[in-house]
Design a protein around this motif. Structure first.
Motif, mmCIF file in Angstrom:
data_model
loop_
_atom_site.group_PDB
_atom_site.id
_atom_site.type_symbol
_atom_site.label_atom_id
_atom_site.label_comp_id
_atom_site.label_asym_id
_atom_site.label_seq_id
_atom_site.Cartn_x
_atom_site.Cartn_y
_atom_site.Cartn_z
ATOM 1 N N LEU A 1 0.844 -1.186 0.000
ATOM 2 C CA LEU A 1 0.000 0.000 0.000
ATOM 3 C C LEU A 1 0.881 1.238 0.000
ATOM 4 O O LEU A 1 1.932 1.278 0.640
ATOM 5 C CB LEU A 1 -0.906 0.028 1.238
ATOM 6 C CG LEU A 1 -2.033 -1.003 1.307
ATOM 7 C CD1 LEU A 1 -2.728 -0.923 2.664
ATOM 8 C CD2 LEU A 1 -3.037 -0.796 0.175
ATOM 9 N N ARG A 59 0.086 5.507 0.203
ATOM 10 C CA ARG A 59 -0.841 6.641 0.181
ATOM 11 C C ARG A 59 -0.044 7.930 0.284
ATOM 12 O O ARG A 59 0.774 8.101 1.192
ATOM 13 C CB ARG A 59 -1.847 6.581 1.323
ATOM 14 C CG ARG A 59 -2.879 7.731 1.265
ATOM 15 C CD ARG A 59 -3.984 7.568 2.288
ATOM 16 N NE ARG A 59 -3.477 7.662 3.647
ATOM 17 C CZ ARG A 59 -3.286 8.810 4.301
ATOM 18 N NH1 ARG A 59 -3.528 9.978 3.712
ATOM 19 N NH2 ARG A 59 -2.833 8.797 5.548
ATOM 20 N N LEU A 84 -2.544 0.457 -4.517
ATOM 21 C CA LEU A 84 -2.358 -0.932 -4.101
ATOM 22 C C LEU A 84 -1.517 -1.634 -5.160
ATOM 23 O O LEU A 84 -1.769 -1.488 -6.352
ATOM 24 C CB LEU A 84 -3.723 -1.613 -3.939
ATOM 25 C CG LEU A 84 -3.771 -3.042 -3.396
ATOM 26 C CD1 LEU A 84 -5.131 -3.290 -2.748
ATOM 27 C CD2 LEU A 84 -3.543 -4.077 -4.499
ATOM 28 N N LEU A 138 -8.687 0.104 3.287
ATOM 29 C CA LEU A 138 -7.254 0.036 3.017
ATOM 30 C C LEU A 138 -6.500 1.269 3.518
ATOM 31 O O LEU A 138 -5.371 1.159 3.998
ATOM 32 C CB LEU A 138 -7.020 -0.149 1.519
ATOM 33 C CG LEU A 138 -7.500 -1.472 0.924
ATOM 34 C CD1 LEU A 138 -7.355 -1.458 -0.593
ATOM 35 C CD2 LEU A 138 -6.745 -2.649 1.520
ATOM 36 N N THR A 170 -2.782 2.999 6.344
ATOM 37 C CA THR A 170 -1.788 4.024 6.006
ATOM 38 C C THR A 170 -2.011 5.324 6.768
ATOM 39 O O THR A 170 -1.333 6.309 6.504
ATOM 40 C CB THR A 170 -1.833 4.332 4.498
ATOM 41 O OG1 THR A 170 -3.088 4.949 4.170
ATOM 42 C CG2 THR A 170 -1.660 3.075 3.669
#
Length: 250
Positions: A101, A103, A110, A153, A157
């Motif tokens: 992942l 961000r 992803l 998800l 992060t």
């Protein structure tokens, strides 16, 4: 008066004092060790004060490296994430599949291999198709912000959200034993005598949380590299795929 003219009991007391302040200062005969000697003093505080100090330290840190396991919703996740205020990067493993992942601000990506996408449950074909999965293999897939997967998800992060959910101990707080974690001297906090979770707090420097055992056997995490900055960079466009709609369930 010379030293030789001192009474015997006085000379003996001076000798014992000299030994105890010298190389043998740590011997039990000199009154025992102080486990908080040379520390940041957090170990002498009440449990609620220790918790307040370590939570404040965690919230104030710009970065952290979080690694270990989290059990949530009946699933076990193995995390290895570096987090900061505006994003994070790292890997998540669940059910034998590992994905990365990344961000940067609101942009969430992803990255996984073809096998991950092949086993995604996409009723309409899409990534579940072998050819499509090959195209996604090793590429950063941009997760649409409106996709239900985005919220789930992105939690991995988000430093503040993740730590707020992890650092809470349940039940009455108690101060546990002094120890070490990763070579760092620590003081232990327990909730409900350990059933509500256990948190090891650094006795060196800032009172950061360094190890967490979650309540109910819901995972163990190491928290390191507090305040060690790192760079988050958007992936190159040639290494990115815009899926264009909701990601397949996985």
């Amino acid at each position: 008066m010379t030293a030789l003219s001192l009474p015997r009991r006085v000379r003996r007391a001076l000798l014992v004092g000299a030994v105890c302040t010298g190389a043998a200062a740590g011997l039990a005969g000199c009154g025992g060790d102080d486990p908080d000697a040379g520390t940041n003093g957090v170990g002498k505080l009440e449990p609620t004060a220790i918790q307040s100090r370590t939570v404040k330290a965690a919230q104030g840190a710009q970065t952290v490296h979080l690694a270990g396991t989290v059990v949530s919703g009946g699933r076990t996740y193995k995390l290895d994430m570096r987090l900061k205020g505006d994003g994070g990067s790292g890997s998540v493993t669940s059910n034998g599949s590992t994905f990365r992942l990344l961000r940067v601000g609101e942009h969430l990506y992803l990255k996984a291999d073809a096998d991950f996408w092949t086993h995604s449950d996409d009723a309409g074909g899409g990534a579940g198709d072998g050819a499509a999965a090959e195209k996604l293999d090793g590429k950063y897939v941009k997760v649409p912000t409106g996709d239900p997967a985005y919220k789930r998800l992105s939690t991995f992060t988000d430093k503040d959200v993740l730590l707020d959910g992890l650092l809470t101990l349940h039940g009455a707080l108690e101060k546990g034993e002094h120890g070490t974690s990763g070579g760092t001297r620590t003081i232990q906090l327990t909730g409900d005598q350990g059933a509500g979770g256990t948190l090891d707090v650094s006795l060196e420097g800032t009172a950061y949380p360094v190890r967490l055992e979650r309540a109910g056997g819901a995972g163990t995490l190491q928290l390191t590299d507090w305040g060690h900055d790192f760079t988050l960079t958007e992936p190159e466009s040639t290494d990115t795929v815009d899926y264009g709609r909701a990601l397949p369930a996985s």
